[in-house]
Design an enzyme around this catalytic site. Structure first.
Site, mmCIF file in Angstrom:
data_model
loop_
_atom_site.group_PDB
_atom_site.id
_atom_site.type_symbol
_atom_site.label_atom_id
_atom_site.label_comp_id
_atom_site.label_asym_id
_atom_site.label_seq_id
_atom_site.Cartn_x
_atom_site.Cartn_y
_atom_site.Cartn_z
ATOM 1 N N HIS A 87 0.833 -1.204 0.000
ATOM 2 C CA HIS A 87 0.000 0.000 0.000
ATOM 3 C C HIS A 87 0.870 1.258 0.000
ATOM 4 O O HIS A 87 0.484 2.275 -0.588
ATOM 5 C CB HIS A 87 -0.939 -0.014 1.203
ATOM 6 C CG HIS A 87 -2.133 -0.888 0.993
ATOM 7 N ND1 HIS A 87 -3.288 -0.444 0.387
ATOM 8 C CD2 HIS A 87 -2.338 -2.204 1.273
ATOM 9 C CE1 HIS A 87 -4.159 -1.424 0.326
ATOM 10 N NE2 HIS A 87 -3.618 -2.504 0.857
ATOM 11 N N ARG A 108 -0.922 7.704 -10.567
ATOM 12 C CA ARG A 108 -2.127 6.945 -10.191
ATOM 13 C C ARG A 108 -3.075 7.818 -9.382
ATOM 14 O O ARG A 108 -4.267 7.931 -9.696
ATOM 15 C CB ARG A 108 -1.722 5.707 -9.391
ATOM 16 C CG ARG A 108 -2.847 4.970 -8.672
ATOM 17 C CD ARG A 108 -2.261 3.833 -7.844
ATOM 18 N NE ARG A 108 -3.261 3.123 -7.067
ATOM 19 C CZ ARG A 108 -3.590 3.403 -5.813
ATOM 20 N NH1 ARG A 108 -2.987 4.413 -5.176
ATOM 21 N NH2 ARG A 108 -4.507 2.691 -5.179
ATOM 22 N N GLY A 143 -12.958 -1.812 -2.161
ATOM 23 C CA GLY A 143 -11.551 -2.172 -1.969
ATOM 24 C C GLY A 143 -10.793 -0.978 -1.429
ATOM 25 O O GLY A 143 -9.753 -0.595 -1.962
ATOM 26 N N GLU A 165 -10.183 0.775 -7.209
ATOM 27 C CA GLU A 165 -8.897 0.538 -7.878
ATOM 28 C C GLU A 165 -8.525 -0.912 -7.629
ATOM 29 O O GLU A 165 -7.964 -1.260 -6.612
ATOM 30 C CB GLU A 165 -7.813 1.483 -7.343
ATOM 31 C CG GLU A 165 -6.595 1.548 -8.267
ATOM 32 C CD GLU A 165 -5.620 0.412 -8.073
ATOM 33 O OE1 GLU A 165 -5.879 -0.695 -8.631
ATOM 34 O OE2 GLU A 165 -4.612 0.610 -7.403
ATOM 35 N N GLU A 182 -7.667 -9.346 -11.091
ATOM 36 C CA GLU A 182 -8.288 -9.178 -9.775
ATOM 37 C C GLU A 182 -9.810 -9.147 -9.860
ATOM 38 O O GLU A 182 -10.487 -8.803 -8.895
ATOM 39 C CB GLU A 182 -7.757 -7.909 -9.096
ATOM 40 C CG GLU A 182 -6.278 -7.998 -8.766
ATOM 41 C CD GLU A 182 -5.783 -6.814 -7.946
ATOM 42 O OE1 GLU A 182 -6.629 -6.127 -7.331
ATOM 43 O OE2 GLU A 182 -4.566 -6.596 -7.919
#
Length: 299
Positions: A9, A18, A40, A106, A115
């Site tokens: 993270h 990002r 998430g 994300e 994912e």
């Protein structure tokens, strides 16, 4: 607390492009007072951006109990309980006390779909998003292209390294995908071809197409097939992991091939294969590519 999880993270939070893309997309997507659901949520970066852009309330949904603990500390230390509700659980099954105006998430993998972002958001949007609600990102595309490395990565194992040959190394490597951060942009020998294209938050098939043809448009030495994602965030805002940029937390997916000279008009016939089980599909280096070359003028 798993230190590797915190380091992951930390890397995501340090990825300035990002965060900038999400910042600009949320600015364009949130109206004052909107209810936002962050799927998430992790360390709440996107939730905090939503609050900064005028969200009336944010529901931050997180399935990992370790990250729920981290997020709870962030909420408490910033006295956000009146503006942000932390929801522990799978976003596909949670119930919210009110419909959301904006859904943000994300969950892009290095290749894009591993994912299961499209599948999760399709179910979640149907449950929690009001009619006409907005999704950030709104589209996720995975593309493949044939490439020639510029003196790095798999391209090093060739016939000219400081006047010496290193191509014998190619005989020792079993076919397997790996991840790569480019120092120098490669030459695209084919035009990019989409193998998955998902409108996020909508129902429908999101599985990658099983096969694709990559037509060589520039002669060169074929080193690999590269896979990457591009997310359409909002009007005028996009986010991609290719080409690599300083601080990018996503590598690109590389399927190395024996170095082969190719000419314009040659064609690569490729099949992108994901592991059958959901857990295996999340390990992007376990995805495989079957590849064959058809020379120009041959069927």
């Amino acid at each position: 607390m798993d230190q590797r999880l915190l380091l992951m993270h930390q890397t995501m939070l340090a990825d300035a492009p990002r965060l900038s893309a999400y910042d600009r997309a949320l600015e364009r997507s949130i109206d004052p007072g909107d209810v936002v659901v962050d799927v998430g949520a992790g360390t709440l970066a996107l939730s905090l951006l939503a609050l900064r852009h005028g969200a009336g309330h944010v529901y931050a949904v997180e399935a990992d109990p370790r990250m729920v603990e981290v997020a709870a500390r962030i909420v408490e230390s910033n006295d956000l309980k009146d503006r942000l509700t932390l929801v522990a659980g799978d976003a596909r099954t949670v119930r919210l006390p009110q419909p959301a105006d904006v859904l943000v998430s994300e969950m892009m993998g290095n290749l894009g779909p591993e994912e299961q972002m499209a599948e999760v958001l399709a179910v979640t949007a149907r449950r929690v998003l009001r009619p006409g609600g907005r999704v950030v990102p709104r589209r996720l595309v995975t593309r493949l292209a044939a490439i020639e490395f510029d003196g790095e990565g798999w391209g090093l194992w060739g016939g000219d390294f400081l006047g010496y040959r290193l191509d014998a190394v190619q005989d020792l490597v079993e076919p397997q995908a790996h991840l790569h951060f480019f120092q120098r942009e490669p030459r695209l020998l084919s035009d990019p071809a989409p193998v998955a294209d998902s409108a996020l938050g909508r129902s429908g098939s999101t599985r990658p197409r099983s096969s694709q043809r990559l037509r060589v448009v520039r002669p060169g030495t074929l080193h690999a097939v590269m896979g990457w994602f591009t997310a359409d965030m909002a009007d005028g805002v996009a986010l991609s992991n290719f080409p690599s940029y300083p601080g990018c937390n996503w590598a690109v997916w590389i399927w190395p091939l024996r170095h082969t000279r190719v000419a314009e008009g040659d064609e690569l016939r490729v099949d992108l294969r994901r592991p059958r089980n959901a857990a295996g599909a999340r390990v992007v280096t376990d995805w495989r590519l079957d590849c064959g070359i058809v020379r120009a003028g041959r069927s």
